[in-house]
Design a protein around this motif. Structure first.
Motif, short mmCIF file in Angstrom:
data_model
loop_
_atom_site.label_atom_id
_atom_site.label_comp_id
_atom_site.label_asym_id
_atom_site.label_seq_id
_atom_site.Cartn_x
_atom_site.Cartn_y
_atom_site.Cartn_z
N GLN A 156 0.85 -1.19 0.00
CA GLN A 156 0.00 0.00 0.00
C GLN A 156 0.88 1.24 0.00
N PHE A 157 0.54 2.21 -0.87
CA PHE A 157 1.22 3.50 -0.88
C PHE A 157 0.20 4.60 -0.65
N GLU A 158 0.34 5.30 0.45
CA GLU A 158 -0.48 6.48 0.73
C GLU A 158 0.33 7.68 0.24
N VAL A 170 -4.95 2.10 10.21
CA VAL A 170 -6.22 1.39 10.06
C VAL A 170 -6.29 0.72 8.70
N SER A 171 -5.89 1.43 7.65
CA SER A 171 -5.95 0.86 6.31
C SER A 171 -4.95 -0.29 6.16
N ASN A 172 -3.82 -0.22 6.84
CA ASN A 172 -2.84 -1.29 6.82
C ASN A 172 -3.41 -2.56 7.45
N SER A 229 3.16 -1.38 3.95
CA SER A 229 2.52 -0.08 3.72
C SER A 229 3.53 1.04 3.89
N TYR A 230 3.41 2.06 3.03
CA TYR A 230 4.30 3.21 3.06
C TYR A 230 3.49 4.49 2.89
N VAL A 287 6.07 4.61 11.27
CA VAL A 287 5.58 4.08 10.00
C VAL A 287 6.70 4.07 8.97
N ASN A 288 6.49 3.29 7.89
CA ASN A 288 7.41 3.31 6.76
C ASN A 288 7.11 4.54 5.90
#
Length: 310
Positions: A81-83, A115-117, A135-136, A154-155
């Motif tokens: 996942q990339f935010e 939460v999304s992770n 996730s990043y 976080v990453n």
């Protein structure tokens, strides 16, 4: 892959130079969405440059939390996942919050990310997908500067670190398996973001017609469109355009701003282009509905020519 561009962005840009004022609220919505979309667009170009095979943009899941994923990438070993955040200026991470020196707090960014992770991990477990989850948060803007040790929580990836993506995302030897996972994730998409579609509109009767330069966005002199030249030069910015491209763009804006199918008479009034020239373009690039005098046209959003002669 093409990004899902919020219609609000196209709507406001179509209004430029066609109306006296655009409300502050609509401008604020536009600026916020545009900044975010430009960041995601830049990130997508990087993925395409690295020839990343299986990635999804703007996946939305309706559950108790309503999860939205900017970008998900499927590789041989992981779903990543990339935010993507297009923040500018100095940000500080202190007391479990990320904020600017002005005092603005990036509300719930870290909580929503976590939460999304966790939600992604549950999906992998529920559908027995044989992939790890990573996730990043990607800070895509080169003017973004981070102060504080956010990496402990976080990453993150900064612009100077995006070269790492090539090695992170290059594994695609399990092609068919990755494709199945990609298609499964896509099938879970349940849109819940309505603000991109429902927003304050300008009454169509107050909108000026005309063909606009797609470079400077100013309405062009209609006399330039009456000749049969293939190329048109904008008198304001000197940019050169294919005549048909300008007409097609103007017709798309007519459909967008009217929010309804339009007749060839309305297209003629809007563009100032002759009926015969418009028919050739409308038959090739727009979909016809109705018959004879009741015929109207809609734009379906496709890049290729649309034939509706049946």
């Amino acid at each position: 892959m093409n990004l899902h561009k919020p219609i609000l962005i196209d709507y406001v840009e179509a209004l430029r130079d066609r109306t006296e004022t655009i409300s502050e609220q609509l401008e604020e919505q536009y600026n916020l969405l545009k900044q975010g979309y430009e960041g995601e667009e830049k990130f997508s170009r990087i993925l395409n440059t690295f020839e990343v095979a299986w990635w999804i943009h703007d996946l939305q899941l309706k559950n108790s939390n309503q999860i939205q994923y900017d970008v998900l990438v499927v590789t041989d070993e992981e779903i990543i996942q990339f935010e993507v955040k297009n923040f500018t200026g100095d940000y500080y991470y202190e007391n479990h919050k990320l904020y600017r020196s002005s005092g603005y707090v990036a509300k719930d960014l870290l909580n929503q990310f976590e939460v999304s992770n966790e939600a992604l991990k549950k999906i992998v477990k529920q559908y027995k997908i044989n992939r790890k989850v990573k996730s990043y948060i990607v800070f895509i803007n080169p003017t973004f500067t981070l102060h504080g040790d956010l990496r402990k929580r976080v990453n993150i990836l900064l612009v100077s670190e995006l070269y790492k993506l090539k090695d992170m995302l290059s594994d695609n030897f399990k092609y068919e398996e990755n494709k199945r996972i990609y298609e499964k994730l896509q099938s879970l998409h349940q849109p819940f973001l309505t603000s991109h579609k429902y927003f304050e509109k300008v009454e169509f009767s107050k909108v000026r017609g005309g063909i606009r330069c797609t470079n400077c966005h100013k309405i062009m002199n209609p006399e330039n469109m009456y000749n049969v030249r293939k190329y048109i030069t904008c008198a304001r910015c000197n940019s050169v355009h294919l005549r048909n491209d300008l007409i097609i763009h103007a017709l798309k804006e007519l459909y967008l701003l009217k929010e309804a199918p339009f007749s060839i008479g309305e297209a003629e009034k809007w563009t100032g282009v002759s009926n015969s020239a418009l028919k050739r373009i409308l038959y090739g690039y727009f979909q016809r509905i109705g018959k004879c005098k009741s015929t109207k046209y809609i734009y379906t959003g496709g890049k290729n020519k649309i034939r509706s002669d049946k």
